[in-house]
Write an enzyme that holds these catalytic residues in place. Structure first.
Site, PDB file in Angstrom:
ATOM      1  N   ARG A   1     -32.667  -4.191  58.418  1.00  0.00           N
ATOM      2  CA  ARG A   1     -31.624  -4.642  57.492  1.00  0.00           C
ATOM      3  C   ARG A   1     -32.052  -5.927  56.810  1.00  0.00           C
ATOM      4  NH1 ARG A   1     -30.282  -2.586  61.968  1.00  0.00           N
ATOM      5  NH2 ARG A   1     -29.150  -0.601  61.901  1.00  0.00           N
TER       6      ARG A   1
ATOM      7  N   GLN B   1     -35.086  -3.687  71.576  1.00  0.00           N
ATOM      8  CA  GLN B   1     -34.623  -2.578  70.736  1.00  0.00           C
ATOM      9  C   GLN B   1     -35.802  -1.997  69.949  1.00  0.00           C
ATOM     10  OE1 GLN B   1     -30.591  -3.801  68.834  1.00  0.00           O
ATOM     11  NE2 GLN B   1     -31.521  -5.705  69.540  1.00  0.00           N
TER      12      GLN B   1
ATOM     13  N   ASP C   1     -42.180  -0.626  69.332  1.00  0.00           N
ATOM     14  CA  ASP C   1     -43.560  -0.913  68.899  1.00  0.00           C
ATOM     15  C   ASP C   1     -44.549  -1.232  70.021  1.00  0.00           C
ATOM     16  OD1 ASP C   1     -42.236  -4.012  67.517  1.00  0.00           O
ATOM     17  OD2 ASP C   1     -42.928  -3.595  69.580  1.00  0.00           O
TER      18      ASP C   1
ATOM     19  N   HIS D   1     -34.452   1.700  72.991  1.00  0.00           N
ATOM     20  CA  HIS D   1     -34.640   2.740  71.956  1.00  0.00           C
ATOM     21  C   HIS D   1     -35.954   3.490  72.137  1.00  0.00           C
ATOM     22  CE1 HIS D   1     -31.796   0.129  69.330  1.00  0.00           C
ATOM     23  NE2 HIS D   1     -31.122   0.924  70.122  1.00  0.00           N
TER      24      HIS D   1
ATOM     25  N   CYS E   1     -39.301  14.409  77.899  1.00  0.00           N
ATOM     26  CA  CYS E   1     -38.821  15.791  77.978  1.00  0.00           C
ATOM     27  C   CYS E   1     -37.307  15.843  77.787  1.00  0.00           C
ATOM     28  CB  CYS E   1     -39.187  16.387  79.347  1.00  0.00           C
ATOM     29  SG  CYS E   1     -38.522  18.024  79.597  1.00  0.00           S
TER      30      CYS E   1
ATOM     31  N   CYS F   1     -35.925  17.459  81.481  1.00  0.00           N
ATOM     32  CA  CYS F   1     -35.926  16.713  82.746  1.00  0.00           C
ATOM     33  C   CYS F   1     -36.008  15.191  82.543  1.00  0.00           C
ATOM     34  CB  CYS F   1     -37.073  17.186  83.643  1.00  0.00           C
ATOM     35  SG  CYS F   1     -38.699  16.678  83.072  1.00  0.00           S
TER      36      CYS F   1
ATOM     37  N   THR G   1     -32.506 -10.318  66.375  1.00  0.00           N
ATOM     38  CA  THR G   1     -31.628  -9.159  66.250  1.00  0.00           C
ATOM     39  C   THR G   1     -30.398  -9.506  65.409  1.00  0.00           C
ATOM     40  OG1 THR G   1     -30.391  -7.420  67.406  1.00  0.00           O
ATOM     41  CG2 THR G   1     -30.412  -9.613  68.436  1.00  0.00           C
ATOM     42  N   SER G   2     -29.966  -8.559  64.575  1.00  0.00           N
ATOM     43  CA  SER G   2     -28.769  -8.769  63.752  1.00  0.00           C
ATOM     44  C   SER G   2     -27.510  -8.552  64.593  1.00  0.00           C
ATOM     45  CB  SER G   2     -28.776  -7.785  62.571  1.00  0.00           C
ATOM     46  OG  SER G   2     -28.782  -6.443  63.057  1.00  0.00           O
TER      47      SER G   2
END
Ligand code: APR
Length: 269
Positions: free
Chosen positions: A42, A114, A117, A132, A140, A143, A202-203
């Site tokens: 953003r 979050q 990378d 994330h 998978c 599982c 972070t926003s």
């Protein structure tokens, strides 16, 4: 009075808070990797600013036709191709190394990132929860097992789980996909345990991650923000380091290194 003095004061406040804390957690976002050449999502130059906010059904589209999804992803022509290229070329910056050093010094006990990378690990960090997911892993859908991407030659599409033959997707969480339970439980554990939380780049607008600082603050934790811009959480932070992470985090570590005096200089014997 230039911007230096308020930053000096904020660095002093932040170093006292971290030094006094028993359990410090860092909640990290895309801003920390901007100086590694990866755009944020953003704001100016953001991926979503350019592409528009993504459709919220990425996961449903994957589940509906994983072969088509993988074929498009491997073609290198999907809408994220350019962004994924910046991830391929990126290297950790001074902010990633500063957090890794804080971990080694016993001043930082866990990182909730979050980012997908893998730059925290490449900087030497180890106590990390990737809410994330991680771009270098497959997971998978049946599982939940994770595997290094490099172990798959992608001849079989969709790739299959070596344990249960379930379909493998990228470990990164697609829009519309629930956050994997193990990651969520780890985030909740460290959030409720911390008495200091660093909010780095972070926003604080995307949930559930954006709620962690609120939960931590309600539990009595002191918040410290590292961000060149205001966020919705700035006003509840005890210290705000208003600048790029790769500039201000190393200065914070300087003040916290054993033997450093209040201004970060080596203490005279
Ligand atoms: N150093 C520190 N912070 C920075 C820097 C920098 N050099 N440059 C920008 N920032 C800040 C911005 O001011 C902004 O507050 O980083 C923040 C980036 O915000 P977003 O782009 O919204 O990223 P993030 O908070 O990580 O987004 C959360 O949204 O789209 C999803 O999955 C995606 O993980 C992402 C999630």
């Amino acid at each position: 009075m230039n911007g230096e003095e308020p930053l000096e004061r904020a660095l002093e406040q932040a170093s006292q808070i971290v030094a006094a804390a028993d359990y410090t957690v860092a909640l990290v976002g895309a801003g920390i990797s901007v100086e590694s050449g990866i755009p944020p999502f953003r704001g100016p130059g953001g991926v979503w600013t350019k592409l528009g906010e993504p459709a919220m059904d990425g996961y449903q589209r994957f589940i509906a036709d994983p072969t088509a999804w993988w074929t498009e992803r491997l073609s290198g022509k999907d809408e994220f191709a350019e962004f994924l290229k910046t991830l391929d070329d990126a290297k950790p910056n001074a902010a990633h190394y500063a957090l890794a050093e804080m971990e080694r010094l016993g001043l930082l006990h866990h990182v909730i990132t979050q980012n997908i990378d893998n730059l925290h690990q490449e900087a030497g960090g180890s106590e990390i929860t990737e809410i994330h997911g991680n771009r270098l892993k497959l997971r998978c859908v049946a599982c939940g097992a994770r595997f290094p991407l490099r172990e798959f030659n992608m001849e079989e599409i969709p790739p299959r789980c070596p344990d249960c033959r379930g379909v493998l997707k990228t470990d990164t969480v697609l829009f519309g996909e629930p956050i994997p339970q193990d990651a969520l439980q780890s985030c909740d554990h460290h959030t409720r345990r911390c008495d200091c939380m660093l909010l780095v780049g972070t926003s604080a607008t995307v949930y559930p991650a954006a709620e962690f600082p609120i939960i931590a603050a309600r539990g009595g934790a002191r918040l410290v923000e590292v961000n060149p811009h205001e966020t919705p959480l700035s006003e509840i932070c005890r210290a705000v380091l208003r600048g790029p992470a790769a500039e201000v985090l190393p200065r914070l570590v300087e003040r916290l290194r054993p033997g450093a005096d209040a201004t970060g200089r080596e203490e005279k014997p």
